[in-house]
Design an enzyme around this catalytic site. Structure first.
Site, PDB file in Angstrom:
ATOM      1  CD1 TRP B  87      -2.170   2.120   0.665  1.00 30.74           C
ATOM      2  CD2 TRP B  87      -1.769   1.802   2.826  1.00 30.74           C
ATOM      3  NE1 TRP B  87      -2.706   3.183   1.351  1.00 30.74           N
ATOM      4  CE2 TRP B  87      -2.478   3.008   2.675  1.00 30.74           C
ATOM      5  CE3 TRP B  87      -1.406   1.399   4.123  1.00 30.74           C
ATOM      6  CZ2 TRP B  87      -2.829   3.804   3.749  1.00 30.74           C
ATOM      7  CZ3 TRP B  87      -1.760   2.188   5.194  1.00 30.74           C
ATOM      8  CH2 TRP B  87      -2.465   3.387   5.000  1.00 30.74           C
ATOM      9  CG  ASP B 179      -4.080  -3.622   5.892  1.00 34.01           C
ATOM     10  OD1 ASP B 179      -3.327  -2.716   5.483  1.00 34.01           O
ATOM     11  OD2 ASP B 179      -5.280  -3.425   6.172  1.00 34.01           O
ATOM     12  CE  LYS B 215      -9.392   2.000   0.742  1.00 32.57           C
ATOM     13  NZ  LYS B 215      -8.545   2.205   1.930  1.00 32.57           N
TER      14      LYS B 215
END
Lengths: 368, 304
Positions: B87, B179, B215
């Protein structure tokens, strides 16, 4: 101190570099000694797990947690009281612990203006996309103006680096992180007594601190001589944490004359003032009057840090809305400081929560 | 998300007086409970046996940071293995400082190493190198894994590959930290997207997990997430949770309530939860349609 206990315990916990078998041996050794272990004495190694992977069958014990030696943290002195209060069944109970304003019926009180602002926001149907790292621009503008007054030279000259923070705590933590990174070794002087979480914040940020005398038990007032004496004795470049108004927990504030002397000493000794402003408006009822100590320092052309919180004065406690302001000698320095505050915030939470910021921007930004 | 706005207008979620005051340090308990069900399974024994230490966190970033600080405090000699690539925070493009996972563990002062993940030539997973790195890492290392929809490659191990990774992790005694920022957005089915985690749990791993609603509920700016750590028993879970709270207190005291209240309302109501799952699918279908369109345009341009 709780954090020291934790750290010493952590140093006795099983090293993660041990193999699975070694870890199990260590765990059993810890259990059989008097060392505190949450698996308890005599408890056998928990469940084995047999798994078939293709041609291989292997009996593998469930991995021993590497956090097994972790002990229970002590309840928070302030927030822990609220939790105990909630658990208590006595009808006559009263929570005088956490700083939250309640009605006569002991109910939380939402300001009417906050409800109005939220309805307005609903009608507008605003989206929930990420704020920039520094927070809502409209909020940052109004919060600095509330603190200094919109026509204050520091605002006009753009010398204030403002970053939205997670209420007072989060704003203080950003400032502490800035001190640790850019003023390595510098210490913060905090009042004795002070808000319980101040020490935790500086400890976790790795910033050394010491105390200056504040409360004088004999007079039940300010030990002004002790305060001045201790501030004078601080090393050059130290930060002095001051409560802008309504000192927590004593409620005792310096007089305007005393503030002038405090500012004199800080200037002479080349120290950096650092204000925690959590009660603007709640001390005297006047937002401007409560900001007078901060404005006094700014008017002298000093560079200073100011953490703000809207938990109490807008009743927005759980929305976690506040700001860290760094007043610099030039606009250019303020730009650079702001960029570094952002760099510290991003690996903490990326960008701050939007809801409370919008409420404040709508309430404070609207003349009505 | 249209459904959520409807909720607010109907007064199901809104300015409610009793929700204004500070959340407990661990956050909205209902939200945390529902969030654990998403990751660990509706009928998870770990949840029933109260073996999971979990707190509300400031979205995925906050959950990762809290874990990194926790790792530093209680395993001070450890380091973290991070996949390549990982990320990258879009904000960082402005300052050319965008490796967010790296920044998080760096600011927590946990040393970092990397492990092979993406194979550019095949645009797929570099599985052999990944397994090599897993085997070569010292026993008991901490690894950061993307549970699904790897960011930025979109390349995930297959179910069989996850099983092999899990097995090797057991052999080496590695700690898996997941994650999971896109549950529901990888396949459209949150249960399917949590498969990697479920495989590790079946194998008895005691994992850590960061979850985010940025999200999959479109709550980006509300900063709603959860950090969980699986423990040996309920007593240890209580202790670990208290220590997580101890770390959060000097960072922000307690997490923001608004977004968490939305999440707990949605997930706590079966009809609303169904509505959410439908909307997730709609968004995903739109995304895929758009991708198809982009590919079509690309082919067109190539032909011309």
């Amino acid at each position: 101190m709780a954090s020291n206990t934790m750290l010493s315990l952590a140093s006795t916990s099983a090293s993660p570099l041990l193999s699975l078998q070694d870890t199990l041996k260590t765990k059993l050794k810890l259990t059989s000694s008097n060392h505190t272990s949450f698996l308890g004495k005599g408890k056998s190694v928990p469940f084995t797990n047999t798994k078939t992977f293709g041609r291989i069958t292997m009996a593998v014990a469930v991995k021993v947690s590497r956090f097994e030696s972790i002990t229970m943290a002590p309840p928070d002195p302030i927030l822990g009281v609220s939790e105990a209060f909630r658990a208590d069944t006595n009808e006559m109970k009263l929570n005088l612990g956490v700083g939250a304003y309640r009605t006569e019926e002991l109910q939380p009180y939402v300001l009417n203006v906050v409800k109005k602002a939220e309805n307005l926001m609903l009608e507008r149907g605003e989206n929930k996309e990420y704020l920039p790292i520094e927070g809502l621009a409209a909020f940052n503008k109004v919060t600095a103006e509330l603190l200094f007054g919109a026509d204050n030279p520091v605002i006009q000259q753009q010398r204030v680096a403002t970053v939205q923070g997670l209420s007072g705590t989060g704003s203080l933590r950003l400032a502490a992180a800035l001190i640790e990174r850019y003023f390595p070794g510098a210490k913060v002087l905090i009042s004795s007594p002070t808000w319980g979480n101040h020490k935790n914040i500086f400890n976790d940020a790795g910033v050394p601190w010491s105390e200056y005398r504040y409360y004088g038990p004999k007079t039940v007032g300010l030990d002004f001589d002790g305060m001045i004496s201790d501030i004078k004795a601080a090393p050059e470049g130290s930060f002095v944490l001051l409560h802008g108004r309504a000192h927590n927990p004593t409620g005792i504030d310096p007089t305007p004359e005393q503030w002038e002397i405090i500012a004199d000493v800080i200037q002479e000794k080349n120290l950096i003032p650092f204000f925690d402003v959590a009660y603007q408006g709640f001390a005297s009822g006047s937002l401007d009057a409560d900001a007078s100590s901060v404005r006094l320092f700014a008017a002298r052309g000093m560079e200073l840090l100011v953490a703000q919180s809207y938990s109490k004065n807008l009743g927005l406690y759980a929305e976690r809305i506040g700001a860290i302001n760094v007043i610099c000698s030039t606009a250019e320095a303020a730009t650079r400081v702001k960029s570094q505050l952002k760099r510290l915030a991003r690996p903490m939470y990326s960008n701050p929560p939007i809801h409370g910021a919008r409420i404040v921007a709508n309430v404070v930004g609207d003349p009505l | 998300m249209g459904g959520v706005e409807l909720l607010v207008r109907e007064g199901v979620v809104g300015p409610l007086a009793e929700w204004r005051e500070y959340l407990p340090m661990g956050g909205n308990a209902k939200m945390v409970e529902e969030t654990l069900k998403l990751a660990y399974g509706e009928d998870s024994n770990l949840i029933k046996d109260k073996r999971i230490a979990a707190v509300q966190a400031l979205s995925g970033t906050g959950a990762c940071r809290l874990f990194a600080d926790f790792q530093k405090r209680f395993c001070p000699d450890s380091q973290i293995y991070i996949p390549v690539p990982t990320w990258a925070n879009i904000f960082g493009f402005l300052t050319l400082d965008f490796n967010s996972h790296h920044n998080i563990w760096r600011d927590a002062q946990v040393p970092q190493k990397t492990f092979h993940y993406y194979h550019p030539e095949s645009r797929g997973l570099d599985f052999p190198s990944l397994m090599d790195d897993t085997k070569n890492a010292p026993n008991g290392s901490f690894f950061l894994l993307h549970a699904c929809a790897h960011n930025p490659t979109g390349v995930d191990p297959s179910e069989e590959q996850w099983r092999e990774i899990s097995y090797q992790f057991k052999v080496k005694g590695h700690f898996a930290f997941f994650d999971m920022a896109y549950q529901g957005f990888a396949s459209g089915d949150p249960e399917r997207d949590a498969k990697s985690i479920r495989i590790f749990l079946e194998d008895g791993h005691l994992i850590g997990c960061a979850q985010s609603y940025a999200k999959n509920m479109g709550l980006y700016g509300q900063r709603v997430g959860c950090l969980s750590v699986v423990c040996e028993d309920d007593k240890q879970a209580v202790s670990v949770k208290s220590q997580l709270q101890q770390l959060a207190r000097p960072m922000y005291s307690n997490p923001p309530l608004h977004g968490a209240h939305i999440v707990s309302t949605i997930l706590g109501d079966p009809d609303l939860k169904k509505l959410w799952l439908r909307e997730v699918k709609v968004v995903l279908d739109q995304l895929f349609s758009f991708l198809d369109f982009v590919l079509l345009v690309k082919e067109d341009c190539a032909v011309q």
